[in-house]
Design a protein around this motif. Structure first.
Motif, short mmCIF file in Angstrom:
data_model
loop_
_atom_site.label_atom_id
_atom_site.label_comp_id
_atom_site.label_asym_id
_atom_site.label_seq_id
_atom_site.Cartn_x
_atom_site.Cartn_y
_atom_site.Cartn_z
N GLU A 35 13.94 25.51 -45.35
CA GLU A 35 14.12 24.28 -46.13
C GLU A 35 15.51 24.26 -46.79
N VAL A 36 15.91 25.40 -47.36
CA VAL A 36 17.22 25.45 -48.01
C VAL A 36 18.34 25.27 -46.98
N LEU A 37 18.22 25.96 -45.85
CA LEU A 37 19.27 25.85 -44.82
C LEU A 37 19.41 24.41 -44.34
N VAL A 38 18.27 23.75 -44.11
CA VAL A 38 18.31 22.37 -43.58
C VAL A 38 18.90 21.42 -44.62
N LYS A 51 20.90 21.97 -47.21
CA LYS A 51 22.34 22.15 -47.46
C LYS A 51 23.17 21.67 -46.26
N THR A 52 22.62 21.91 -45.08
CA THR A 52 23.35 21.48 -43.87
C THR A 52 23.46 19.95 -43.85
N LEU A 53 22.37 19.28 -44.19
CA LEU A 53 22.40 17.81 -44.19
C LEU A 53 23.38 17.29 -45.25
N THR A 54 23.43 17.99 -46.39
CA THR A 54 24.40 17.59 -47.43
C THR A 54 25.82 17.75 -46.89
N ALA A 55 26.06 18.85 -46.18
CA ALA A 55 27.40 19.07 -45.61
C ALA A 55 27.74 17.97 -44.61
N MET A 56 26.74 17.54 -43.84
CA MET A 56 26.98 16.47 -42.85
C MET A 56 27.36 15.18 -43.58
N SER A 57 26.62 14.86 -44.64
CA SER A 57 26.96 13.58 -45.30
C SER A 57 28.27 13.69 -46.08
N GLN A 58 28.54 14.85 -46.65
CA GLN A 58 29.82 14.99 -47.40
C GLN A 58 31.03 14.88 -46.47
N GLY A 91 40.74 27.78 -34.62
CA GLY A 91 41.64 28.35 -35.63
C GLY A 91 41.69 27.57 -36.92
N SER A 92 40.98 26.43 -37.00
CA SER A 92 41.00 25.66 -38.25
C SER A 92 39.59 25.63 -38.84
N TYR A 93 39.34 26.53 -39.78
CA TYR A 93 38.00 26.72 -40.33
C TYR A 93 38.05 26.57 -41.84
N GLU A 94 37.41 25.50 -42.33
CA GLU A 94 37.39 25.29 -43.78
C GLU A 94 36.01 25.64 -44.32
N LEU A 95 35.99 26.58 -45.25
CA LEU A 95 34.71 26.99 -45.83
C LEU A 95 34.21 25.92 -46.78
N LEU A 96 32.98 25.41 -46.52
CA LEU A 96 32.40 24.38 -47.39
C LEU A 96 31.46 24.99 -48.41
N GLY A 97 30.81 26.07 -48.03
CA GLY A 97 29.87 26.73 -48.93
C GLY A 97 29.37 28.00 -48.28
N GLU A 98 28.89 28.94 -49.11
CA GLU A 98 28.37 30.19 -48.55
C GLU A 98 27.39 30.83 -49.52
N THR A 99 26.77 31.91 -49.08
CA THR A 99 25.80 32.55 -49.95
C THR A 99 26.53 33.32 -51.06
N ILE A 100 25.92 33.28 -52.24
CA ILE A 100 26.54 34.03 -53.33
C ILE A 100 25.93 35.42 -53.44
N LEU A 158 18.49 24.93 -54.30
CA LEU A 158 18.20 23.74 -53.48
C LEU A 158 18.83 22.48 -54.08
N HIS A 159 18.79 22.39 -55.40
CA HIS A 159 19.31 21.17 -56.04
C HIS A 159 20.60 21.45 -56.80
N SER A 160 21.35 22.45 -56.36
CA SER A 160 22.57 22.83 -57.12
C SER A 160 23.67 21.78 -57.00
N GLY A 161 23.56 20.92 -55.99
CA GLY A 161 24.57 19.88 -55.82
C GLY A 161 25.79 20.37 -55.05
N ASN A 162 25.91 21.69 -54.85
CA ASN A 162 27.02 22.18 -54.02
C ASN A 162 26.45 22.76 -52.72
N LEU A 163 27.31 23.38 -51.93
CA LEU A 163 26.87 23.86 -50.62
C LEU A 163 26.70 25.38 -50.59
N ASP A 164 26.54 25.98 -51.77
CA ASP A 164 26.32 27.43 -51.81
C ASP A 164 24.82 27.76 -51.68
#
Ligand code: KG4
Ligand code: ZN
Length: 353
Positions: free
Chosen positions: A250-253, A255-262, A153-162, A206-212
């Motif tokens: 490549e993009v999925l991996v 962004k996922t790794l960025t989310a892990m480090s953030q 029940g606790s889901y925080e959106l970090l990024g998604e497709t635009i 890929l290099h947008s710096g965010n998780l979108d």
């Protein structure tokens, strides 16, 4: 506490029974699934009206199969859960209507579930379930999201497709190459015979710096490349498939790794149909191993839509005390939510995780 789950949001009718007694994760007792893929293949995609009609045909026989498989009768069911959204309105209405009628006839409460919460919690159906908190990469036909999950029940959106989802990028690119619906599994099979570096395709954001994410441009690039190849396309199809898959993965991996480090979290859950992709799994596994991150996937059969994840999510909500069954008792009016943000589930009073 036996929870019957019914999934009918798109082109799969799924029914399952879990036992949510006790403190461990709910236990899957039995499940049954009917995929409409063969029926929709002739049209190159899901035909919503045909999907709804087929759900009507399948849902009760599947329910009987599940009850038989579990050695239980309907009278043993304590709660009926169904997918309330997001999804195709007509298809959702079939599951909702059947779940509410069934619950009313049994005098039991009914729970309307969020389809994506089902995907998110589907790894709890595996023999090696994750522990909270974790980052979830949710990659289905309609959604691509990175989420921080602290508890049920606790889901925080970090990024998604635009724009397009990763699954959509697989499906649309596959269609351009003349592959059958659903394109993802067919494209990835063809890619096995191709070279992922053969064509230079864009890695959007890929290099947008965010998780979108953004995948719409990739599909256009695949179309341009296919046109450029002309008569040569047939001979180079495996290379184009492999290059498309390499770009998406490549993009999925990354962004996922960025989310892990953030987030600093060391557990990752990958859920949704694209989570079945072998290249995505092998690249994520390798990258996460290097970083000391544990990756959890649902069993392959629970990556794509199924009833077990809906019964599981309902069982876990009940166990977490997020649902008051007394207030649900006797209420059988229903609606469906074809568009429904997972973040809106936060309206549930937050519990200490
Ligand atoms: O989660 P899901 O069953 O349905 C939705 O909720 O959307 O996901 C279906 C998506 C489709 O786009 C399908 O092509 C994709 O998952 N998919 C795959 C693979 N298996 C299913 N994509 C890439 N590789 C696969 N092996
Ligand atoms: Zn799904």
């Amino acid at each position: 506490m036996l929870v019957l789950g019914i999934e009918s949001s798109c082109d799969e009718t799924g029914v399952a029974l879990v036992d949510a007694s006790g403190s461990g994760a709910p236990r899957l007792l039995s499940h049954a699934l009917y995929s409409q893929i063969a029926m929709h293949q002739a049209y190159g995609g899901v035909v919503p009206e045909l999907a709804s009609r087929d759900h009507i045909r399948r849902v009760l026989p599947l329910t009987q199969e599940v009850m038989q498989g579990a050695g239980c009768s309907l009278a043993d069911v304590d709660v009926v859960a169904y997918t309330r959204g997001p999804g195709l309105a007509g298809a959702l209405l079939v599951g909702a209507g059947v779940a509410c009628s069934l619950a009313a006839s049994l005098g039991k409460p009914v729970m309307g579930m969020h389809h994506l919460e089902g995907h998110l919690l589907s790894p709890f159906l595996s023999a090696d379930p994750p522990e909270f908190p974790f980052v979830a990469l949710l990659v289905s036909g309609g959604h691509t999201q990175l989420m921080r999950v602290d508890c049920v029940g606790s889901y925080e959106l970090l990024g998604e497709t635009i724009d397009d989802a990763a699954g959509e990028a697989f499906d649309k690119s596959a269609k351009l190459m003349g592959l059958p619906y659903p394109g993802g599994p067919h494209l990835s099979k063809l890619a096995l015979a191709g070279d992922g570096a053969a064509f230079k395709l864009p890695r959007p954001l890929l290099h947008s710096g965010n998780l979108d994410f953004s995948f719409a441009g990739l599909k256009t690039a695949v179309l341009t490349q296919a046109k450029k190849l002309g008569d040569e396309l047939e001979a180079r199809k495996a290379d184009l498939a492999a290059s498309t898959q390499a770009a998406i993965v490549e993009v999925l991996v990354k962004k996922t790794l960025t989310a892990m480090s953030q987030t600093g979290l060391k557990r990752l859950v990958v859920a949704g149909g694209v989570g079945a992709n072998a290249l995505l799994r092998s690249q994520l596994n390798a990258a996460c191993r290097q970083r000391g991150i544990r990756v959890h996937y649902p069993e392959l059969e629970f990556c794509t839509d199924n009833g077990a994840m809906i019964a599981m999510a309902a069982g876990m909500r009940l166990q977490a005390g997020l649902v008051n069954l007394q207030t649900l008792q006797g209420s059988y009016t229903f609606d469906v939510k074809p568009r429904w943000n997972l973040a809106d589930l936060q309206l549930t009073p937050a519990l200490a995780c």
